[in-house]
Design a protein around this motif. Structure first.
Motif, PDB file in Angstrom:
ATOM      1  N   PRO A   7      30.524  84.506  48.824  1.00 34.19           N
ATOM      2  CA  PRO A   7      31.105  85.698  48.503  1.00 34.19           C
ATOM      3  C   PRO A   7      32.392  85.707  49.140  1.00 34.19           C
ATOM      4  O   PRO A   7      33.523  86.218  48.237  1.00 34.19           O
ATOM      5  CB  PRO A   7      30.180  86.788  48.969  1.00 34.19           C
ATOM      6  CG  PRO A   7      29.187  86.024  49.808  1.00 34.19           C
ATOM      7  CD  PRO A   7      29.013  84.555  49.570  1.00 34.19           C
ATOM      8  N   ILE A   8      32.744  85.203  50.235  1.00 30.77           N
ATOM      9  CA  ILE A   8      33.967  85.387  50.735  1.00 30.77           C
ATOM     10  C   ILE A   8      34.983  84.758  50.065  1.00 30.77           C
ATOM     11  O   ILE A   8      36.058  85.008  49.878  1.00 30.77           O
ATOM     12  CB  ILE A   8      33.981  84.933  52.228  1.00 30.77           C
ATOM     13  CG1 ILE A   8      33.016  86.153  53.227  1.00 30.77           C
ATOM     14  CG2 ILE A   8      35.711  84.807  52.870  1.00 30.77           C
ATOM     15  CD1 ILE A   8      33.041  85.763  54.760  1.00 30.77           C
ATOM     16  N   VAL A   9      34.529  83.120  49.659  1.00 26.92           N
ATOM     17  CA  VAL A   9      35.512  82.617  49.023  1.00 26.92           C
ATOM     18  C   VAL A   9      35.685  83.132  47.588  1.00 26.92           C
ATOM     19  O   VAL A   9      37.034  83.275  47.231  1.00 26.92           O
ATOM     20  CB  VAL A   9      35.011  81.109  48.691  1.00 26.92           C
ATOM     21  CG1 VAL A   9      35.717  80.168  47.670  1.00 26.92           C
ATOM     22  CG2 VAL A   9      35.000  80.323  50.183  1.00 26.92           C
ATOM     23  N   LEU A  36      21.622  79.325  52.967  1.00 24.10           N
ATOM     24  CA  LEU A  36      22.103  80.528  53.237  1.00 24.10           C
ATOM     25  C   LEU A  36      23.445  81.072  53.256  1.00 24.10           C
ATOM     26  O   LEU A  36      23.919  82.126  52.780  1.00 24.10           O
ATOM     27  CB  LEU A  36      21.058  80.961  54.346  1.00 24.10           C
ATOM     28  CG  LEU A  36      19.691  80.978  54.287  1.00 24.10           C
ATOM     29  CD1 LEU A  36      18.961  81.303  55.635  1.00 24.10           C
ATOM     30  CD2 LEU A  36      19.259  82.251  53.590  1.00 24.10           C
ATOM     31  N   LEU A  37      24.011  79.904  54.033  1.00 22.08           N
ATOM     32  CA  LEU A  37      25.599  80.389  54.224  1.00 22.08           C
ATOM     33  C   LEU A  37      26.322  80.619  52.804  1.00 22.08           C
ATOM     34  O   LEU A  37      27.151  81.399  52.636  1.00 22.08           O
ATOM     35  CB  LEU A  37      26.040  79.201  55.168  1.00 22.08           C
ATOM     36  CG  LEU A  37      26.050  79.535  56.508  1.00 22.08           C
ATOM     37  CD1 LEU A  37      26.754  78.316  57.383  1.00 22.08           C
ATOM     38  CD2 LEU A  37      26.428  80.582  56.961  1.00 22.08           C
ATOM     39  N   GLY A  92      28.077  84.424  59.500  1.00 16.41           N
ATOM     40  CA  GLY A  92      28.420  84.620  58.194  1.00 16.41           C
ATOM     41  C   GLY A  92      28.109  85.785  57.513  1.00 16.41           C
ATOM     42  O   GLY A  92      28.837  86.305  56.714  1.00 16.41           O
ATOM     43  N   PHE A  98      36.167  85.184  59.506  1.00 16.28           N
ATOM     44  CA  PHE A  98      35.614  84.276  58.880  1.00 16.28           C
ATOM     45  C   PHE A  98      36.580  83.415  57.709  1.00 16.28           C
ATOM     46  O   PHE A  98      36.356  82.256  57.430  1.00 16.28           O
ATOM     47  CB  PHE A  98      34.291  84.789  58.023  1.00 16.28           C
ATOM     48  CG  PHE A  98      33.408  83.943  58.019  1.00 16.28           C
ATOM     49  CD1 PHE A  98      32.340  83.370  58.735  1.00 16.28           C
ATOM     50  CD2 PHE A  98      33.189  83.153  56.543  1.00 16.28           C
ATOM     51  CE1 PHE A  98      31.446  82.514  58.568  1.00 16.28           C
ATOM     52  CE2 PHE A  98      31.972  82.150  56.495  1.00 16.28           C
ATOM     53  CZ  PHE A  98      31.353  81.718  57.379  1.00 16.28           C
ATOM     54  N   ALA A 150      30.332  88.860  55.897  1.00 16.02           N
ATOM     55  CA  ALA A 150      30.464  88.968  54.392  1.00 16.02           C
ATOM     56  C   ALA A 150      29.943  90.338  53.911  1.00 16.02           C
ATOM     57  O   ALA A 150      29.567  90.509  52.866  1.00 16.02           O
ATOM     58  CB  ALA A 150      29.928  87.994  53.619  1.00 16.02           C
ATOM     59  N   MET A 193      35.901  86.309  46.907  1.00 18.07           N
ATOM     60  CA  MET A 193      36.814  87.429  47.236  1.00 18.07           C
ATOM     61  C   MET A 193      38.318  86.855  47.425  1.00 18.07           C
ATOM     62  O   MET A 193      39.170  87.425  47.252  1.00 18.07           O
ATOM     63  CB  MET A 193      36.299  88.202  48.481  1.00 18.07           C
ATOM     64  CG  MET A 193      37.172  89.223  49.066  1.00 18.07           C
ATOM     65  SD  MET A 193      37.583  90.373  47.673  1.00 18.07           S
ATOM     66  CE  MET A 193      36.000  91.179  47.609  1.00 18.07           C
ATOM     67  N   MET A 194      38.356  85.667  48.165  1.00 18.54           N
ATOM     68  CA  MET A 194      39.444  84.984  48.525  1.00 18.54           C
ATOM     69  C   MET A 194      40.304  84.642  47.254  1.00 18.54           C
ATOM     70  O   MET A 194      41.460  85.046  46.753  1.00 18.54           O
ATOM     71  CB  MET A 194      39.520  83.979  49.351  1.00 18.54           C
ATOM     72  CG  MET A 194      39.294  84.319  50.822  1.00 18.54           C
ATOM     73  SD  MET A 194      38.586  82.755  51.686  1.00 18.54           S
ATOM     74  CE  MET A 194      40.159  82.199  52.271  1.00 18.54           C
ATOM     75  N   LYS A 195      39.540  84.090  46.289  1.00 16.41           N
ATOM     76  CA  LYS A 195      40.077  83.447  44.936  1.00 16.41           C
ATOM     77  C   LYS A 195      40.496  84.983  44.062  1.00 16.41           C
ATOM     78  O   LYS A 195      41.556  84.934  43.786  1.00 16.41           O
ATOM     79  CB  LYS A 195      38.999  82.907  44.122  1.00 16.41           C
ATOM     80  CG  LYS A 195      39.172  81.444  44.212  1.00 16.41           C
ATOM     81  CD  LYS A 195      37.859  80.836  43.301  1.00 16.41           C
ATOM     82  CE  LYS A 195      37.723  79.235  43.772  1.00 16.41           C
ATOM     83  NZ  LYS A 195      36.622  79.010  43.644  1.00 16.41           N
ATOM     84  N   GLU A 196      39.708  85.990  44.274  1.00  9.72           N
ATOM     85  CA  GLU A 196      39.803  87.195  43.469  1.00  9.72           C
ATOM     86  C   GLU A 196      41.311  87.786  43.988  1.00  9.72           C
ATOM     87  O   GLU A 196      42.112  88.173  43.311  1.00  9.72           O
ATOM     88  CB  GLU A 196      39.166  88.153  43.801  1.00  9.72           C
ATOM     89  CG  GLU A 196      38.720  89.119  42.682  1.00  9.72           C
ATOM     90  CD  GLU A 196      37.418  90.151  43.051  1.00  9.72           C
ATOM     91  OE1 GLU A 196      37.519  91.191  43.425  1.00  9.72           O
ATOM     92  OE2 GLU A 196      36.436  89.595  43.068  1.00  9.72           O
ATOM     93  N   PHE A 243      25.188  83.865  51.272  1.00 13.81           N
ATOM     94  CA  PHE A 243      25.452  85.192  52.007  1.00 13.81           C
ATOM     95  C   PHE A 243      26.953  85.245  52.689  1.00 13.81           C
ATOM     96  O   PHE A 243      27.388  86.172  52.937  1.00 13.81           O
ATOM     97  CB  PHE A 243      24.415  85.454  53.105  1.00 13.81           C
ATOM     98  CG  PHE A 243      22.906  85.721  52.469  1.00 13.81           C
ATOM     99  CD1 PHE A 243      22.911  86.965  51.710  1.00 13.81           C
ATOM    100  CD2 PHE A 243      22.193  84.964  52.498  1.00 13.81           C
ATOM    101  CE1 PHE A 243      21.717  87.351  51.009  1.00 13.81           C
ATOM    102  CE2 PHE A 243      20.726  85.158  51.850  1.00 13.81           C
ATOM    103  CZ  PHE A 243      20.681  86.537  51.148  1.00 13.81           C
ATOM    104  N   ALA A 244      27.315  84.142  52.953  1.00 12.13           N
ATOM    105  CA  ALA A 244      28.572  83.894  53.611  1.00 12.13           C
ATOM    106  C   ALA A 244      29.727  83.531  52.981  1.00 12.13           C
ATOM    107  O   ALA A 244      30.506  84.374  52.514  1.00 12.13           O
ATOM    108  CB  ALA A 244      28.451  83.425  55.113  1.00 12.13           C
ATOM    109  N   TRP A 245      30.129  82.232  52.900  1.00 14.65           N
ATOM    110  CA  TRP A 245      31.071  81.738  52.346  1.00 14.65           C
ATOM    111  C   TRP A 245      31.489  81.744  51.139  1.00 14.65           C
ATOM    112  O   TRP A 245      32.377  81.968  50.341  1.00 14.65           O
ATOM    113  CB  TRP A 245      31.721  80.422  52.971  1.00 14.65           C
ATOM    114  CG  TRP A 245      30.433  79.256  52.456  1.00 14.65           C
ATOM    115  CD1 TRP A 245      29.690  78.890  53.402  1.00 14.65           C
ATOM    116  CD2 TRP A 245      30.618  78.615  51.463  1.00 14.65           C
ATOM    117  NE1 TRP A 245      28.927  77.830  52.793  1.00 14.65           N
ATOM    118  CE2 TRP A 245      29.542  77.554  51.712  1.00 14.65           C
ATOM    119  CE3 TRP A 245      31.209  78.345  50.237  1.00 14.65           C
ATOM    120  CZ2 TRP A 245      29.104  76.673  50.530  1.00 14.65           C
ATOM    121  CZ3 TRP A 245      31.098  77.526  49.302  1.00 14.65           C
ATOM    122  CH2 TRP A 245      29.962  76.764  49.552  1.00 14.65           C
TER     123      TRP A 245
END
Lengths: 242, 163
Positions: free
Chosen positions: B31-33, B23-24, A38, A56, A42, B35-38, B27-29
């Protein structure tokens, strides 16, 4: 062949408070791997995703779709974190036992294995999920509606409804454990046979590869089923009607 | 199968699960989510912009077409006017030329007849003079008293008749 778990009895002097060191280590390792996947996905987020970010995002979409198939996204959004964590952690845990296995030959203690091949771990996850379904059922629908849920559609099904909660828990945990345990047992058998003699190595080589491939399949499918059932149980408790 | 339930693992895995989840998310989903929304918003915005540009382009195209149409009409009318003007001018020039020619011809004719009359008058005068001279000559030679008398008589008579 006859392996034991490296159990530390009566930790901190508390009677009956034992820990299985192997599980602790393997869970930590798989959690670390999940976190690293993860984290590095990111690391450099881009508008146009590349490499790991793409992968991811695919996982995110996959979990999203699974939640969507059980309930609408408005209620399901809050379970996304639970879903993706449980899915990735179980998936990586399932995968960990496939490539090899570390056994202490003197004490016959099994150190490296899938932590999900242990019923205590899988039942912990299962109970956690079922408790969460009740928690969210009360939180979202209110205690009254939640209570009514046990008398629907027909009131005299109430005993069955209560029983269902326990069987759900048991099947959810035991399904995962059973599959993974069987995988571990057969891998151990094949590895032992392969390690015993040259003939054994020749005979067990091909089945070993086949079973490892199948184990990857089982591991992925079981992780998906666990995620799917988690969402379905949540949907049962949370959704207005179904 | 385990001989004992190791509760330590239960507590550990639950704790680990919560830590991993947090933590995920951090640090992981998370920010990625985001970014996906953005990206979704970005794409939606881009589509809107593209749609708007397309409409603008169509509008401009329509305007340009009208403009060209107008220019063509204008050119047509200018040509028409020019042709009319030139025709009229040509006709004017021809008419003017004709009248000029007419005038010149009349002038010439008038000149000719004047010249002719002048010439005739001059000729008559000269003929008269000459005939008088000739007559004088003849008369000097041949006329006698008697005949002169007779001639005068005739002239007088003639003049009387004319009057």
């Amino acid at each position: 062949m006859d392996h034991h778990a490296p159990i530390v009895y009566d930790l901190f002097g508390i009677s009956g408070f034992h820990i299985n060191l192997s599980n602790i280590i393997m869970l930590t390792i798989s959690a670390l791997i999940v976190f690293c996947i993860g984290f590095f996905s990111a690391r450099s987020l881009k508008m146009k995703p590349t490499g790991m970010q793409n992968g991811f995002e695919w996982i995110i979409d996959f979990v999203k779709n699974t939640i969507n198939s059980a309930m609408d996204w408005k209620t399901g959004e809050r379970f996304f974190g639970l879903g993706i964590t449980i899915f990735l952690w179980i998936f990586i845990s399932n995968m960990l036992g496939i490539p090899f296995m570390i056994v202490n030959h003197e004490t016959h203690e099994l150190w490296w294995k899938s932590p999900t091949a242990d019923p205590v771990i899988t039942m912990t996850f299962a109970v956690m999920v079922i408790v969460l379904t009740h928690y969210y059922g009360i939180k979202i629908k209110g205690a009254k509606e939640y209570g009514k849920g046990f008398f629907k559609p027909i009131p005299y099904l109430f005993p069955l409804k209560v029983l269902e909660e326990f069987t759900n828990t048991l099947t959810l945990g035991m399904r995962l454990f059973g599959n993974l345990y069987a995988k571990e047992i057969l891998l151990t058998l094949l590895a032992t046979a392969g390690g015993a003699s040259l003939l054994g190595a020749l005979a067990a080589g091909l089945p070993m590869i086949a079973w490892q491939a199948f184990s990857i399949f089982i591991g992925a499918i079981q992780a998906f089923i666990f995620l799917m059932l988690t969402m379905v149980y949540l949907a049962h408790k949370v959704a207005d009607d179904h | 199968m385990p001989d004992v339930i190791y509760w330590g693992d239960v507590i550990f895995s639950l704790g680990m699960f919560i830590i991993l989840l947090l933590l995920l998310r951090k640090f992981a989903w998370g920010p990625i989510v985001n970014m996906m929304k953005e990206r979704e918003e970005h794409i939606a915005k881009e589509i809107d912009t593209a749609e708007k540009s397309r409409q603008d382009a169509e509008k401009y195209l329509e305007e340009q077409r009208k403009e060209v149409e107008r220019a063509r009409d204008e050119a047509q009318s200018i040509i028409e006017t020019a042709r009319k003007t030139s025709e009229k001018q040509g006709e004017d020039i021809v008419a003017q030329a004709r009248s000029e020619a007419e005038r010149l011809k009349e002038n010439a004719l008038a000149d000719i007849s004047r010249e002719k009359e002048q010439a005739v008058a001059e000729l008559r005068e000269q003929v008269g003079t000459l005939s008088v001279m000739i007559a004088t000559k003849i008369i000097e030679k041949e006329l006698d008293e008697k005949e002169q008398e007779k001639l005068i008589e005739e002239y007088i008579q003639e003049a009387g008749e004319r009057l």
